[in-house]
Structures are given as structure tokens and as C-alpha cells.
Design a protein around this motif. Structure first.
Motif, short mmCIF file in Angstrom:
data_model
loop_
_atom_site.label_atom_id
_atom_site.label_comp_id
_atom_site.label_asym_id
_atom_site.label_seq_id
_atom_site.Cartn_x
_atom_site.Cartn_y
_atom_site.Cartn_z
N PRO A 147 0.83 -1.20 0.00
CA PRO A 147 0.00 0.00 0.00
C PRO A 147 0.87 1.25 0.00
CG PRO A 147 0.19 -0.82 2.21
CD PRO A 147 0.99 -1.77 1.34
N ALA A 148 0.20 2.42 -0.05
CA ALA A 148 0.94 3.68 0.04
C ALA A 148 1.48 3.91 1.44
CB ALA A 148 0.05 4.84 -0.38
N GLY A 149 0.89 3.28 2.44
CA GLY A 149 1.36 3.42 3.82
C GLY A 149 0.61 2.50 4.75
N VAL A 150 1.23 2.19 5.88
CA VAL A 150 0.64 1.33 6.91
C VAL A 150 0.88 1.96 8.28
CG1 VAL A 150 0.71 -0.93 8.06
CG2 VAL A 150 0.96 -0.79 5.58
N ALA A 151 -0.13 1.88 9.14
CA ALA A 151 0.03 2.31 10.53
C ALA A 151 -0.55 1.23 11.44
CB ALA A 151 -0.69 3.63 10.78
N VAL A 152 0.17 0.92 12.50
CA VAL A 152 -0.29 -0.07 13.48
C VAL A 152 -0.10 0.49 14.87
CG1 VAL A 152 0.03 -2.40 14.42
CG2 VAL A 152 0.33 -2.00 11.95
N MET A 153 -1.14 0.37 15.70
CA MET A 153 -1.02 0.71 17.11
C MET A 153 -1.56 -0.45 17.93
SD MET A 153 -2.94 3.64 19.38
CE MET A 153 -2.23 5.00 18.46
N ILE A 154 -0.83 -0.82 18.97
CA ILE A 154 -1.28 -1.86 19.88
C ILE A 154 -1.31 -1.29 21.29
CG2 ILE A 154 -0.70 -4.06 20.97
CD1 ILE A 154 0.30 -5.05 18.31
N GLU A 155 -2.43 -1.51 21.97
CA GLU A 155 -2.60 -1.15 23.38
C GLU A 155 -2.85 -2.44 24.13
OE1 GLU A 155 -5.34 2.35 23.94
OE2 GLU A 155 -5.84 1.88 21.87
N ALA A 156 -2.04 -2.72 25.15
CA ALA A 156 -2.17 -4.02 25.81
C ALA A 156 -1.77 -3.96 27.28
CB ALA A 156 -1.33 -5.07 25.09
N GLU A 157 -2.36 -4.87 28.03
CA GLU A 157 -1.95 -5.10 29.42
C GLU A 157 -1.15 -6.38 29.48
OE1 GLU A 157 -3.74 -5.70 33.96
OE2 GLU A 157 -5.11 -5.39 32.27
N HIS A 158 -0.01 -6.33 30.16
CA HIS A 158 0.87 -7.47 30.28
C HIS A 158 0.70 -8.08 31.66
CE1 HIS A 158 3.54 -6.59 26.67
NE2 HIS A 158 2.69 -5.56 26.72
N LEU A 159 0.19 -9.30 31.70
CA LEU A 159 -0.05 -9.92 33.00
C LEU A 159 1.23 -10.28 33.72
CD1 LEU A 159 -2.92 -9.93 31.82
CD2 LEU A 159 -3.28 -12.13 32.95
N CYS A 160 2.37 -10.27 33.00
CA CYS A 160 3.64 -10.48 33.70
C CYS A 160 3.97 -9.29 34.60
CB CYS A 160 4.78 -10.72 32.71
SG CYS A 160 5.06 -9.38 31.54
N MET A 161 3.32 -8.13 34.33
CA MET A 161 3.47 -6.97 35.22
C MET A 161 2.41 -6.95 36.31
SD MET A 161 4.38 -3.73 32.76
CE MET A 161 4.05 -2.61 34.13
N SER A 162 1.19 -7.39 35.97
CA SER A 162 0.10 -7.27 36.94
C SER A 162 -0.02 -8.47 37.86
CB SER A 162 -1.23 -7.06 36.20
OG SER A 162 -1.51 -8.11 35.32
N MET A 163 0.48 -9.65 37.44
CA MET A 163 0.35 -10.86 38.25
C MET A 163 1.61 -11.18 39.05
SD MET A 163 -1.65 -13.41 35.61
CE MET A 163 -1.54 -14.79 36.75
N ARG A 164 2.76 -10.67 38.60
CA ARG A 164 4.03 -11.01 39.24
C ARG A 164 4.91 -9.77 39.24
NH1 ARG A 164 7.96 -10.82 36.07
NH2 ARG A 164 9.33 -11.94 37.51
N GLY A 165 6.12 -9.90 39.77
CA GLY A 165 7.06 -8.78 39.76
C GLY A 165 6.50 -7.56 40.47
N ILE A 166 6.38 -6.45 39.74
CA ILE A 166 5.92 -5.21 40.33
C ILE A 166 4.44 -5.22 40.67
CG2 ILE A 166 5.40 -4.10 38.13
CD1 ILE A 166 6.57 -1.51 39.29
#
Length: 207
Positions: free
Chosen positions: A154-173
């Protein structure tokens, strides 16, 4: 929209390809259960190894597909349409390659046609393919953008991802509710600031 995934083969050919067969995978689950302090022979866990291997065949089915499987068919009759096409809020589930813990989020994918367009469901299926692999969010974002650019041109592509990482919310911090945002821009989205601004606004991000 979920991609149709093929289960991992039970045994045939897996040793030759370097992949353990189903029996070896199930034994690995029993080993983990023993390491946790569980008894794999108790009634409630007897079928767990088989269930886990079957579930992994679905959760990681993206290894059985390639981007070309879903982006191969395009349509050329676009009636002169040359503006942005955006599919937003594509739900996906992936797994962090560092801890194999879920990543849960949404993807927004846009492109500017250059003579060819995709069926809209193909974009969601592309996200699903890369989601069903061990990932980092940064890699997944780049992989989707690169596949769109390479296969659709194509003439151009844009991608945005918004996500929660359970490795941050379930463990570690253990930081619950923290969201990570990653973006990738190719072609016109790198050179046209107004186009990029529209993408960000339509994807729900203020600029």
C-alpha cells in the motif's frame, strides 16, 4: 475475529522436524506439576496434561500459519478510493515470550490503498496469527506493519497496539491496569503528519 488454527500433530513427523511429539509434551506438563508440588496422578489432574497440550495447540496456533495465508487475496475494484482504511479495536490475546504469561489488548491497523484493498476480516486474522505466538509487544507491532507493507504494497501502513501485560500485573511489580502502547508507521504515515494525526485521533489517542 479468530483465525482457524490447525492442532499440533499428535506424533507423525514431529521428531524429524525437531518438535517433541504429543506424548513428550504431556510428560513435560506432568514434570511441571511435580515441580509445583502437585501430584499428577490425583484424580483432578489426570487429564490436565492432555488438556494443556490441546489448549497450547490453539493458543499458539499462529506458528502453523503465515501472513500470506490471509493476505494473499486482494480486490482491485476500489472505485478510485485512495484514503485511509482503518480497522480498530481488534481484540487479541498473546503470550509474553519472557514468562509465557498472557498479553491482552487491542490492535488498530490502517493502510492507504495503492490500487488494491483487503477484505476487512483479513486484517483481524493477521493480528490473530501474530498474537498466537510467543511475543513482545514491540515485535508484534512491527511484524503486523511489515507483513501489510510487504504483501499488500500500500501507500502506507500504521499499526497501534494497546495491551496489558499480565507479567506486570500478576508477578514482579504487580502493577494492575498499566497499559503499554506501541506504534509502527510505514510509507505515507511517516511522511504525512496530518494522515498520522487522523490515525491517532480515530484510534482514540489525542495528539
Amino acid at each position: 475475529m479468530e483465525a482457524v488454527v490447525k492442532p499440533f500433530p499428535a506424533s507423525a513427523g514431529t521428531e524429524a522436524a525437531g518438535r517433541p511429539d504429543r506424548a513428550e509434551a504431556e510428560e513435560a506438563v506432568r514434570t511441571l506439576l511435580r515441580w509445583m508440588g502437585e501430584d499428577p496422578t490425583r484424580e483432578g489432574l489426570l487429564e490436565t496434561p492432555a488438556r494443556v497440550v490441546k489448549a497450547y495447540g490453539e493458543l499458539f496456533g499462529g506458528y502453523k500459519q503465515e501472513a500470506g495465508d490471509v493476505l494473499g487475496r486482494t480486490f482491485e475494484d476500489v472505485s478510485g478510493y485512495e484514503d485511509m482504511v482503518l480497522v480498530k479495536d481488534i481484540d487479541f490475546h498473546s503470550h509474553c515470550e519472557h514468562h509465557m504469561v498472557p498479553i491482552i489488548g487491542k490492535a488498530h491497523v490502517a493502510y492507504v490503498p495503492h490500487g488494491r484493498v483487503l477484505g476487512l476480516s483479513k486484517i483481524a486474522r493477521l493480528v490473530d496469527i501474530y498474537g498466537r505466538r510467543l511475543q513482545t509487544q514491540e515485535s508484534m507491532t512491527a511484524q503486523i506493519a511489515d507483513a501489510m507493507q510487504r504483501l499488500l504494497q500500500p501507500a502506507g501502513v500504521a499499526v497501534m497496539i494497546e495491551a496489558e501485560h499480565l507479567c506486570m500485573s500478576m508477578r514482579g511489580i504487580r502493577s494492575r491496569g498499566a497499559t503499554t502502547i506501541t506504534t509502527a508507521f510505514n510509507g505515507a504515515f511517516k511522511t504525512d503528519a496530518e494522515l498520522t494525526r487522523r490515525f491517532m485521533k480515530l484510534s482514540g489517542q489525542s495528539t
